[in-house]
Scaffold this active site. Sequence first.
Site, PDB file in Angstrom:
ATOM      1  N   VAL A 131      -1.923  -3.037   9.492  1.00 27.89           N
ATOM      2  CA  VAL A 131      -2.307  -1.661   9.802  1.00 27.89           C
ATOM      3  C   VAL A 131      -3.685  -1.332   9.211  1.00 27.89           C
ATOM      4  O   VAL A 131      -4.343  -0.386   9.621  1.00 27.89           O
ATOM      5  CB  VAL A 131      -1.244  -0.663   9.264  1.00 27.89           C
ATOM      6  CG1 VAL A 131      -1.568   0.770   9.646  1.00 27.89           C
ATOM      7  CG2 VAL A 131       0.152  -1.028   9.788  1.00 27.89           C
ATOM      8  N   VAL A 173      -0.180   6.337   4.483  1.00 24.99           N
ATOM      9  CA  VAL A 173       0.381   5.577   5.611  1.00 24.99           C
ATOM     10  C   VAL A 173       1.588   4.751   5.146  1.00 24.99           C
ATOM     11  O   VAL A 173       2.657   4.776   5.762  1.00 24.99           O
ATOM     12  CB  VAL A 173      -0.673   4.661   6.270  1.00 24.99           C
ATOM     13  CG1 VAL A 173      -0.026   3.789   7.359  1.00 24.99           C
ATOM     14  CG2 VAL A 173      -1.797   5.489   6.893  1.00 24.99           C
ATOM     15  N   GLY A 174       1.426   4.032   4.038  1.00 26.30           N
ATOM     16  CA  GLY A 174       2.504   3.175   3.545  1.00 26.30           C
ATOM     17  C   GLY A 174       3.743   3.952   3.144  1.00 26.30           C
ATOM     18  O   GLY A 174       4.864   3.615   3.529  1.00 26.30           O
ATOM     19  N   GLY A 204       0.840  -1.193   0.000  1.00 24.88           N
ATOM     20  CA  GLY A 204       0.000   0.000   0.000  1.00 24.88           C
ATOM     21  C   GLY A 204       0.875   1.242   0.000  1.00 24.88           C
ATOM     22  O   GLY A 204       1.573   1.516   0.974  1.00 24.88           O
ATOM     23  N   ARG A 256     -20.584  -0.115   7.370  1.00 22.30           N
ATOM     24  CA  ARG A 256     -19.397  -0.723   7.979  1.00 22.30           C
ATOM     25  C   ARG A 256     -19.159  -2.118   7.393  1.00 22.30           C
ATOM     26  O   ARG A 256     -18.030  -2.528   7.162  1.00 22.30           O
ATOM     27  CB  ARG A 256     -19.611  -0.795   9.494  1.00 22.30           C
ATOM     28  CG  ARG A 256     -18.372  -1.194  10.274  1.00 22.30           C
ATOM     29  CD  ARG A 256     -18.631  -1.206  11.751  1.00 22.30           C
ATOM     30  NE  ARG A 256     -19.661  -2.181  12.101  1.00 22.30           N
ATOM     31  CZ  ARG A 256     -19.911  -2.561  13.354  1.00 22.30           C
ATOM     32  NH1 ARG A 256     -19.259  -2.019  14.345  1.00 22.30           N
ATOM     33  NH2 ARG A 256     -20.851  -3.441  13.617  1.00 22.30           N
ATOM     34  N   ARG A 265      -1.362   8.867  21.189  1.00 30.50           N
ATOM     35  CA  ARG A 265      -2.335   9.964  21.260  1.00 30.50           C
ATOM     36  C   ARG A 265      -2.621  10.329  22.719  1.00 30.50           C
ATOM     37  O   ARG A 265      -2.636  11.510  23.085  1.00 30.50           O
ATOM     38  CB  ARG A 265      -3.623   9.552  20.528  1.00 30.50           C
ATOM     39  CG  ARG A 265      -3.444   9.573  19.016  1.00 30.50           C
ATOM     40  CD  ARG A 265      -4.657   9.021  18.259  1.00 30.50           C
ATOM     41  NE  ARG A 265      -4.476   9.250  16.815  1.00 30.50           N
ATOM     42  CZ  ARG A 265      -5.100   8.572  15.869  1.00 30.50           C
ATOM     43  NH1 ARG A 265      -5.959   7.621  16.189  1.00 30.50           N
ATOM     44  NH2 ARG A 265      -4.885   8.862  14.602  1.00 30.50           N
ATOM     45  N   HIS A 307      -9.287  -1.444  18.324  1.00 32.59           N
ATOM     46  CA  HIS A 307      -8.937  -0.120  17.808  1.00 32.59           C
ATOM     47  C   HIS A 307     -10.224   0.547  17.336  1.00 32.59           C
ATOM     48  O   HIS A 307     -10.729   0.271  16.264  1.00 32.59           O
ATOM     49  CB  HIS A 307      -7.950  -0.271  16.644  1.00 32.59           C
ATOM     50  CG  HIS A 307      -7.466   1.034  16.088  1.00 32.59           C
ATOM     51  ND1 HIS A 307      -6.930   2.018  16.860  1.00 32.59           N
ATOM     52  CD2 HIS A 307      -7.454   1.494  14.816  1.00 32.59           C
ATOM     53  CE1 HIS A 307      -6.586   3.045  16.089  1.00 32.59           C
ATOM     54  NE2 HIS A 307      -6.907   2.750  14.843  1.00 32.59           N
ATOM     55  N   ASN A 309      -7.618  -1.152   8.238  1.00 28.35           N
ATOM     56  CA  ASN A 309      -8.809  -1.118   9.087  1.00 28.35           C
ATOM     57  C   ASN A 309      -9.971  -1.891   8.454  1.00 28.35           C
ATOM     58  O   ASN A 309     -10.001  -2.069   7.254  1.00 28.35           O
ATOM     59  CB  ASN A 309      -9.234   0.343   9.317  1.00 28.35           C
ATOM     60  CG  ASN A 309      -8.432   0.983  10.442  1.00 28.35           C
ATOM     61  OD1 ASN A 309      -8.193   0.341  11.456  1.00 28.35           O
ATOM     62  ND2 ASN A 309      -8.023   2.221  10.260  1.00 28.35           N
TER      63      ASN A 309
END
Length: 308
Positions: A118, A13-14, A9, A88, A151, A175, A120
Amino acid sequence: MRKKVTIVGAGNVGATAAHWIASKELADVVLIDVVEGVPQGKGLDLLEAMPIEKRDSHILGSNDYADTANSDIVVITAGIPRKPGMSRDDLLNTNYKIMSDVVGKVVAHSPECILIIVSNPLDAMAQAAFKQAGFNRERVIGMAGVLDSARFRTFIAEELKVSVENVTAFVLGGHGDTMVPLPRYSTVAGIPITDLLDAATIERLVQRTRDGGAEIVKYLKTGSAYYAPSAAAVEMVEAILKDKKKILPCAAYLQGEYGIDGLYVGVPCKLGSRGLEQIIEIKLTAEEQSALQKSADAVKELCAVIGV
């Protein structure tokens, strides 16, 4: 021989994870994506930054899984974000198909690798990858708790105006909305935050932690967080490559720990060269245990939808 990390990916993020790994000179990186040109362009751009950074990491962008062969670690960030009007379950089913396809190809070329998930919804995708790969649980780990704890640590440090280096925090569970931040185990220079902040302030910080991803999405409008999620995945990569025996909150496949069996849930994990080397069981209050069980039940519902 240098270590090799594949990142599946080449989105935000990747690509940012590739940047952190290369800039820390942890390993050579293969950035792979189905979109032609994107991994190649980002990989070359990053490679050309290495003389400036004085790092000898090699970065290759590719669409061909043959280039990922013999990776030590594979970080999977592939998947689609939830779009307006998408349920969802739609998101879950689409990303499940992507995860199954990716894991099959990765495992064929790197049968000895360790997988860090990672994508979702995180815990359900980790469960899907675990079932698809056929690896032992030590070699399939989900990234969630490192991000959620970071966080929480950020908000605690800001509230108390102290260095983030002084702050430790633990977040357990799935998560998402049902995550379980643990104020009793969260400290500033060893002092529990329950001694430094009143209950209302702690609850506010806990809620902001739960809403951490949504808060960033609200600002960005068309995207989601990527600096902190990618840094969190790379902290796990580093702990494994350097055999650090570092205790980090990760999504792991539980086999009776915390009274949960056959499910990926966020718990304290010791990471080393073999991947997940130990699950640390800490004493929870009845209220904390109940919250963790509720979180596990939410993960179980998602897994039931995709049958893993």
